[in-house]
Design an enzyme around this catalytic site. Structure first.
Site, mmCIF file in Angstrom:
data_model
loop_
_atom_site.group_PDB
_atom_site.id
_atom_site.type_symbol
_atom_site.label_atom_id
_atom_site.label_comp_id
_atom_site.label_asym_id
_atom_site.label_seq_id
_atom_site.Cartn_x
_atom_site.Cartn_y
_atom_site.Cartn_z
ATOM 1 N N MET A 11 7.535 22.743 -35.923
ATOM 2 C CA MET A 11 7.945 23.260 -37.230
ATOM 3 C C MET A 11 6.810 23.197 -38.258
ATOM 4 S SD MET A 11 10.914 24.488 -36.953
ATOM 5 C CE MET A 11 11.750 24.591 -38.517
ATOM 6 N N LYS A 189 24.804 20.360 -40.937
ATOM 7 C CA LYS A 189 23.878 20.547 -39.817
ATOM 8 C C LYS A 189 23.831 19.287 -38.948
ATOM 9 C CE LYS A 189 19.505 22.416 -38.338
ATOM 10 N NZ LYS A 189 18.067 22.516 -38.542
ATOM 11 N N ASN A 197 23.351 18.127 -29.722
ATOM 12 C CA ASN A 197 22.074 17.522 -29.334
ATOM 13 C C ASN A 197 22.304 16.308 -28.451
ATOM 14 O OD1 ASN A 197 20.818 19.339 -31.078
ATOM 15 N ND2 ASN A 197 19.256 17.848 -31.602
HETATM 16 P P1 NAD Z 1 7.617 18.050 -32.889
HETATM 17 O O1 NAD Z 1 7.959 17.006 -31.910
HETATM 18 O O2 NAD Z 1 7.191 19.383 -32.369
HETATM 19 O O3 NAD Z 1 6.475 17.515 -33.864
HETATM 20 C C1 NAD Z 1 6.614 16.281 -34.534
HETATM 21 C C2 NAD Z 1 5.350 15.450 -34.340
HETATM 22 O O4 NAD Z 1 5.218 15.072 -32.976
HETATM 23 C C3 NAD Z 1 4.070 16.191 -34.697
HETATM 24 O O5 NAD Z 1 3.223 15.284 -35.349
HETATM 25 C C4 NAD Z 1 3.522 16.617 -33.350
HETATM 26 O O6 NAD Z 1 2.133 16.803 -33.336
HETATM 27 C C5 NAD Z 1 3.930 15.461 -32.487
HETATM 28 N N1 NAD Z 1 4.055 15.870 -31.082
HETATM 29 C C6 NAD Z 1 4.719 16.956 -30.606
HETATM 30 N N2 NAD Z 1 4.624 17.005 -29.254
HETATM 31 C C7 NAD Z 1 3.887 15.920 -28.897
HETATM 32 C C8 NAD Z 1 3.428 15.418 -27.647
HETATM 33 N N3 NAD Z 1 3.726 16.037 -26.489
HETATM 34 N N4 NAD Z 1 2.694 14.278 -27.642
HETATM 35 C C9 NAD Z 1 2.395 13.633 -28.795
HETATM 36 N N5 NAD Z 1 2.789 14.064 -30.011
HETATM 37 C C10 NAD Z 1 3.538 15.186 -30.063
HETATM 38 O O7 NAD Z 1 8.879 18.165 -33.875
HETATM 39 P P2 NAD Z 1 9.526 19.458 -34.563
HETATM 40 O O8 NAD Z 1 10.331 20.198 -33.554
HETATM 41 O O9 NAD Z 1 8.483 20.166 -35.324
HETATM 42 O O10 NAD Z 1 10.561 18.769 -35.540
HETATM 43 C C11 NAD Z 1 10.180 18.167 -36.787
HETATM 44 C C12 NAD Z 1 11.463 17.909 -37.576
HETATM 45 O O11 NAD Z 1 12.101 19.167 -37.858
HETATM 46 C C13 NAD Z 1 12.508 17.084 -36.813
HETATM 47 O O12 NAD Z 1 13.252 16.316 -37.716
HETATM 48 C C14 NAD Z 1 13.416 18.157 -36.197
HETATM 49 O O13 NAD Z 1 14.709 17.671 -35.919
HETATM 50 C C15 NAD Z 1 13.431 19.172 -37.337
HETATM 51 N N6 NAD Z 1 13.723 20.548 -36.945
HETATM 52 C C16 NAD Z 1 13.183 21.085 -35.819
HETATM 53 C C17 NAD Z 1 13.465 22.417 -35.505
HETATM 54 C C18 NAD Z 1 12.838 23.101 -34.314
HETATM 55 O O14 NAD Z 1 13.240 24.235 -33.999
HETATM 56 N N7 NAD Z 1 11.837 22.515 -33.640
HETATM 57 C C19 NAD Z 1 14.317 23.174 -36.330
HETATM 58 C C20 NAD Z 1 14.833 22.569 -37.489
HETATM 59 C C21 NAD Z 1 14.527 21.256 -37.791
#
Ligand code: NAD
Length: 310
Positions: A11, A189, A197
């Site tokens: 995101m 939500k 989930n």
């Molecule tokens: P994400 O896991 O993609 O990213 C979050 C963090 O984790 C970042 O700093 C990223 O670099 C790190 N990360 C990701 N994959 C990794 C790996 N394999 N190894 C080490 N670090 C890693 O999280 P997101 O999906 O962007 O979600 C962020 C927030 O937004 C959460 O609260 C989620 O619930 C919410 N959200 C997500 C979505 C969606 O579609 N992804 C939609 C709405 C809300």
């Protein structure tokens, strides 16, 4: 407006990509070395329909930000829930009394963490229906093209500035609006996340497989009931019937929710403590029984242990 995005995962990278493309001054901050290296080399690469479109922007680790000491006007947080406090602690050098913090994380109670860093008139809470996935470090795929964002400042004093941020997001194609009751939307939500989930992760099922079981209806009603009972004590009156129908509207979608992706597919820790776990915790505080939320939270943690998540 100087914008920083803390957490450049699915995101954070998506929001950075859109905001930078629209001409904003955007800096990403992330803790994942391989992701930082990939974005430094190629920018954020987004798959849009059949095309890969890269958008270059600066990215730093929190340690590197420490050396810059330049505060930002808007900090958008997009870590996972359990990473939020550590991230904010390491970003103190770029958070000033004028910095607005926008939080679109899923789950409950993030405003309590944010209040340790900025005043309520600089905290903007929200929900987003945009969805995104990481396919590799620096690479994202947009999961939908009809999302939206609702945001509200916790204190009316911040409303004018928040409306400017609404415009910046909308001009970047992210379809934002100012909400007069964002906490309702956040709880609504959270109910979706609290049912599909958690249960899809536990059952190793997609929404459709779970939704078509004989137990889905009863489980959904009981979990939403517990969320609504606790929400009342937090000043939010959920329309239970509408929320249950909203959750059940997902039961025809063969989609694996993010907690399934995190836990089952990638062996990563889940946000359960900020969803069902938050309702359990808040229920204890208000003396409201939440047996389903408590049991689900414990089962997810047990599964995290079994899968040895990192
Ligand atoms: P994400 O896991 O993609 O990213 C979050 C963090 O984790 C970042 O700093 C990223 O670099 C790190 N990360 C990701 N994959 C990794 C790996 N394999 N190894 C080490 N670090 C890693 O999280 P997101 O999906 O962007 O979600 C962020 C927030 O937004 C959460 O609260 C989620 O619930 C919410 N959200 C997500 C979505 C969606 O579609 N992804 C939609 C709405 C809300």
């Amino acid at each position: 407006m100087r914008i920083a995005i803390a957490g450049a995962g699915a995101m954070g990278s998506k929001f950075g990509w859109h905001l930078k493309k629209a001409g904003n001054d955007v800096t990403l901050i992330d803790t994942w070395d391989r992701n930082i290296a990939a974005i430094r080399e190629n920018g954020v690469v987004a798959r849009v329909k059949d095309e890969e479109i890269a958008e270059k922007m600066p990215i730093y680790s929190p340690e590197e930000i420490d050396e810059q000491h330049e505060s930002v006007d808007l900090l958008i947080v997009f870590t996972k829930s359990m990473q939020l406090e550590n991230m904010l602690n390491s970003l103190k050098p770029i958070i000033s009394k004028d910095t607005y913090v926008l939080c679109l994380l899923n789950g409950l109670g993030h405003e309590d963490v944010l209040e340790r860093f900025v005043t309520r008139d600089h905290i903007i809470m929200g929900v987003t229906m945009w969805a995104s996935m990481m396919t590799a470090p620096g690479h994202i795929t947009f999961a939908n093209d009809n999302g939206n964002i609702e945001i509200q400042c916790l204190d009316p004093k911040g409303k004018d500035e928040t409306q400017k941020i609404v415009k910046i997001l909308t001009d970047a194609g992210l379809n934002a609006s100012y909400s007069e009751n964002v906490m309702y939307s956040i709880w609504r939500k959270a109910c979706v996340n609290g049912v599909v989930n958690a249960l899809c992760a536990l059952l190793d099922a997609d929404c459709k497989q779970f939704g078509h079981t004989k137990e889905a209806d009863e489980l959904t009603r009981n979990i939403v009931q517990e969320f609504a009972d606790v929400a009342q004590y937090e000043g939010v009156n959920l329309d239970r019937k509408e929320v249950i129908e909203h959750v059940e509207s997902l039961f025809d979608t063969p989609h694996y929710p993010s907690m399934h992706q995190d836990l089952v597919q990638n062996n990563r820790p889940t946000e359960i403590d900020y969803i069902d776990g938050a309702v359990w915790r808040k229920g204890l505080k208000h003396s409201v029984a939440t047996p389903y939320c408590a049991f689900i939270t414990r089962l997810i943690h047990a599964k995290e242990d079994i899968l040895n998540v990192k």
